[in-house]
Design a protein around this motif. Sequence first.
Motif, mmCIF file in Angstrom:
data_model
loop_
_atom_site.group_PDB
_atom_site.id
_atom_site.type_symbol
_atom_site.label_atom_id
_atom_site.label_comp_id
_atom_site.label_asym_id
_atom_site.label_seq_id
_atom_site.Cartn_x
_atom_site.Cartn_y
_atom_site.Cartn_z
ATOM 1 N N ILE A 1 43.693 25.496 52.921
ATOM 2 C CA ILE A 1 43.851 26.094 51.595
ATOM 3 C C ILE A 1 43.797 27.611 51.736
ATOM 4 C CG2 ILE A 1 41.377 26.135 51.003
ATOM 5 C CD1 ILE A 1 42.288 25.296 48.146
ATOM 6 N N THR A 2 44.572 28.313 50.927
ATOM 7 C CA THR A 2 44.612 29.778 50.976
ATOM 8 C C THR A 2 43.641 30.359 49.958
ATOM 9 O OG1 THR A 2 46.932 29.778 51.654
ATOM 10 C CG2 THR A 2 46.069 31.813 50.713
ATOM 11 N N ILE A 3 42.819 31.302 50.414
ATOM 12 C CA ILE A 3 41.871 32.010 49.557
ATOM 13 C C ILE A 3 42.328 33.459 49.449
ATOM 14 C CG2 ILE A 3 39.461 32.635 49.195
ATOM 15 C CD1 ILE A 3 39.998 29.640 49.169
ATOM 16 N N GLY A 4 42.249 34.024 48.254
ATOM 17 C CA GLY A 4 42.691 35.403 48.076
ATOM 18 C C GLY A 4 42.037 36.075 46.883
ATOM 19 N N ILE A 5 42.559 37.247 46.520
ATOM 20 C CA ILE A 5 42.043 38.026 45.393
ATOM 21 C C ILE A 5 42.942 37.799 44.187
ATOM 22 C CG2 ILE A 5 41.436 40.321 44.541
ATOM 23 C CD1 ILE A 5 41.162 41.247 47.407
ATOM 24 N N ALA A 6 42.338 37.399 43.069
ATOM 25 C CA ALA A 6 43.072 37.195 41.821
ATOM 26 C C ALA A 6 42.651 38.256 40.814
ATOM 27 C CB ALA A 6 42.797 35.802 41.258
ATOM 28 N N TYR A 7 43.624 38.878 40.167
ATOM 29 C CA TYR A 7 43.321 39.898 39.156
ATOM 30 C C TYR A 7 44.449 39.916 38.130
ATOM 31 C CZ TYR A 7 46.449 42.547 42.231
ATOM 32 O OH TYR A 7 47.517 42.945 43.017
ATOM 33 N N LYS A 8 44.158 40.498 36.975
ATOM 34 C CA LYS A 8 45.132 40.467 35.891
ATOM 35 C C LYS A 8 46.084 41.661 35.935
ATOM 36 C CE LYS A 8 43.565 40.716 31.639
ATOM 37 N NZ LYS A 8 42.981 40.310 30.340
ATOM 38 N N ASP A 9 45.532 42.851 35.917
ATOM 39 C CA ASP A 9 46.364 44.060 35.886
ATOM 40 C C ASP A 9 45.618 45.161 36.622
ATOM 41 O OD1 ASP A 9 47.878 46.304 35.384
ATOM 42 O OD2 ASP A 9 48.201 45.855 33.265
ATOM 43 N N LYS A 10 46.125 45.570 37.756
ATOM 44 C CA LYS A 10 45.451 46.577 38.559
ATOM 45 C C LYS A 10 45.317 47.907 37.823
ATOM 46 C CE LYS A 10 46.189 46.195 42.883
ATOM 47 N NZ LYS A 10 46.804 46.176 44.230
ATOM 48 N N ASN A 11 46.239 48.188 36.904
ATOM 49 C CA ASN A 11 46.178 49.447 36.162
ATOM 50 C C ASN A 11 44.989 49.516 35.211
ATOM 51 O OD1 ASN A 11 48.593 50.491 37.295
ATOM 52 N ND2 ASN A 11 49.810 49.258 35.877
ATOM 53 N N LEU A 12 44.413 48.355 34.886
ATOM 54 C CA LEU A 12 43.265 48.324 33.981
ATOM 55 C C LEU A 12 41.933 48.378 34.725
ATOM 56 C CD1 LEU A 12 44.462 45.551 31.479
ATOM 57 C CD2 LEU A 12 44.613 48.031 31.213
ATOM 58 N N LEU A 13 41.974 48.322 36.054
ATOM 59 C CA LEU A 13 40.747 48.303 36.836
ATOM 60 C C LEU A 13 40.250 49.712 37.125
ATOM 61 C CD1 LEU A 13 41.616 45.522 39.439
ATOM 62 C CD2 LEU A 13 40.210 45.320 37.383
ATOM 63 N N GLY A 14 38.927 49.860 37.156
ATOM 64 C CA GLY A 14 38.328 51.132 37.518
ATOM 65 C C GLY A 14 38.481 51.401 39.007
ATOM 66 N N LYS A 15 38.270 52.651 39.390
ATOM 67 C CA LYS A 15 38.455 53.019 40.798
ATOM 68 C C LYS A 15 37.454 52.300 41.695
ATOM 69 C CE LYS A 15 40.802 55.518 43.727
ATOM 70 N NZ LYS A 15 40.857 56.988 43.598
ATOM 71 N N ALA A 16 36.223 52.099 41.208
ATOM 72 C CA ALA A 16 35.228 51.395 42.024
ATOM 73 C C ALA A 16 35.681 49.966 42.321
ATOM 74 C CB ALA A 16 33.868 51.392 41.327
ATOM 75 N N ALA A 17 36.245 49.299 41.313
ATOM 76 C CA ALA A 17 36.745 47.938 41.517
ATOM 77 C C ALA A 17 37.887 47.930 42.525
ATOM 78 C CB ALA A 17 37.206 47.339 40.191
ATOM 79 N N LEU A 18 38.749 48.922 42.447
ATOM 80 C CA LEU A 18 39.874 49.009 43.391
ATOM 81 C C LEU A 18 39.373 49.236 44.816
ATOM 82 C CD1 LEU A 18 42.373 51.172 41.295
ATOM 83 C CD2 LEU A 18 42.489 48.711 41.721
ATOM 84 N N TRP A 19 38.352 50.079 44.957
ATOM 85 C CA TRP A 19 37.810 50.334 46.291
ATOM 86 C C TRP A 19 37.118 49.101 46.848
ATOM 87 C CZ3 TRP A 19 39.890 53.566 49.164
ATOM 88 C CH2 TRP A 19 40.236 54.861 48.753
ATOM 89 N N LEU A 20 36.410 48.347 45.974
ATOM 90 C CA LEU A 20 35.759 47.127 46.453
ATOM 91 C C LEU A 20 36.810 46.099 46.883
ATOM 92 C CD1 LEU A 20 33.328 45.417 47.039
ATOM 93 C CD2 LEU A 20 33.235 44.777 44.617
ATOM 94 N N MET A 21 37.883 45.977 46.105
ATOM 95 C CA MET A 21 38.965 45.079 46.496
ATOM 96 C C MET A 21 39.535 45.484 47.852
ATOM 97 S SD MET A 21 40.873 44.617 42.798
ATOM 98 C CE MET A 21 42.379 43.955 43.505
ATOM 99 N N GLU A 22 39.670 46.787 48.070
ATOM 100 C CA GLU A 22 40.191 47.262 49.348
ATOM 101 C C GLU A 22 39.239 46.899 50.485
ATOM 102 O OE1 GLU A 22 42.869 49.163 51.983
ATOM 103 O OE2 GLU A 22 43.028 48.295 49.990
ATOM 104 N N ALA A 23 37.926 47.006 50.237
ATOM 105 C CA ALA A 23 36.954 46.629 51.262
ATOM 106 C C ALA A 23 37.033 45.137 51.562
ATOM 107 C CB ALA A 23 35.542 47.001 50.798
#
Length: 309
Positions: free
Chosen positions: A264-286
């Motif tokens: 099974i494939t596991i990944g990151i699910a999100y609605k709209d990256k433009n609505l996310l704060g920078k901290a959330a984007l950095w955590l996703m990158e980590a």
Amino acid sequence: MDLRALKTFEACVRLGHFLKAAEELQYAPSTVTLQIQRLEADLGVSLFVRDGKRVIVTEAGRWLHHEAAVLLKSIEAMRQTVSDIASGDNGSVRFAAIEPVASQQLATVVADFYKTRPKVELTMEVGGSRSIAERVRAGELDFGVCSAPPSKLMLEFEPLIEERLGIMLHTNHPLADRDSISASDLAGHTILVKEPTCIYRELWETAICESGQYLFSCMEVGSFFVIQQMVKAELGIGIVPIYSGLEQEGSIVIRPITDLNPVITIGIAYKDKNLLGKAALWLMEAIRGIREPNTLQNSTGPEGKKTGT
């Protein structure tokens, strides 16, 4: 009241002289005088008493200075916080992940992230794939680490890793000495499986149904940790994702299922990256750091730009 005038007034009182305030603020002396005059006119009171070249703060001026100092510190803190949020060093992130990805792969990633950004208010939840995807869609979570969400939820999904199911055994179990196990080897044994809503349970049932082999009994257990402890107590064998961290030296091993190989494939699910704060984007990158090499194609960075080749 003009905040610049309040800042000028606070400097005048603190330094005890209009000229010194002008030098600190890099204003012309006439500008300082004009701002104080306008502030006094706005308030309808005298803030200073002029005594030759000296100025003495009035009672109203002393009270205003105390309040202005508090306000200006608060405004400076607000400016700093907003700047930190914009850079990803402050703000809040709420996300969820499924087990055992959460404990086996993400715990250290989140810990390292928090050490570098201690001002970020971070909430990490553990849940099932379905509920995580639904809560991301509802806006209750910034993102989730789970299996691919249903298309009807209209979420973005970035694959990270492929997980394979295996058999968890006590080292005393007769199958533990084998390098691999087939479905037919499970006949007559008690199988410990997760609840029906768990993606690993669904994956197992799909794989075993296709094989047409049901010569065993199942016990439903709601936690991989509990399955681990039951196997350790030599009660049945567990169906779990293959993680070395779930093994225990001298008591528990995990072996692959040769003829089923459920993946099974596991990944990151999100609605709209433009609505996310920078901290959330950095955590996703980590979190993308756990990505398997063959999934680097078409990955996205913290700014939403394509990375990789």
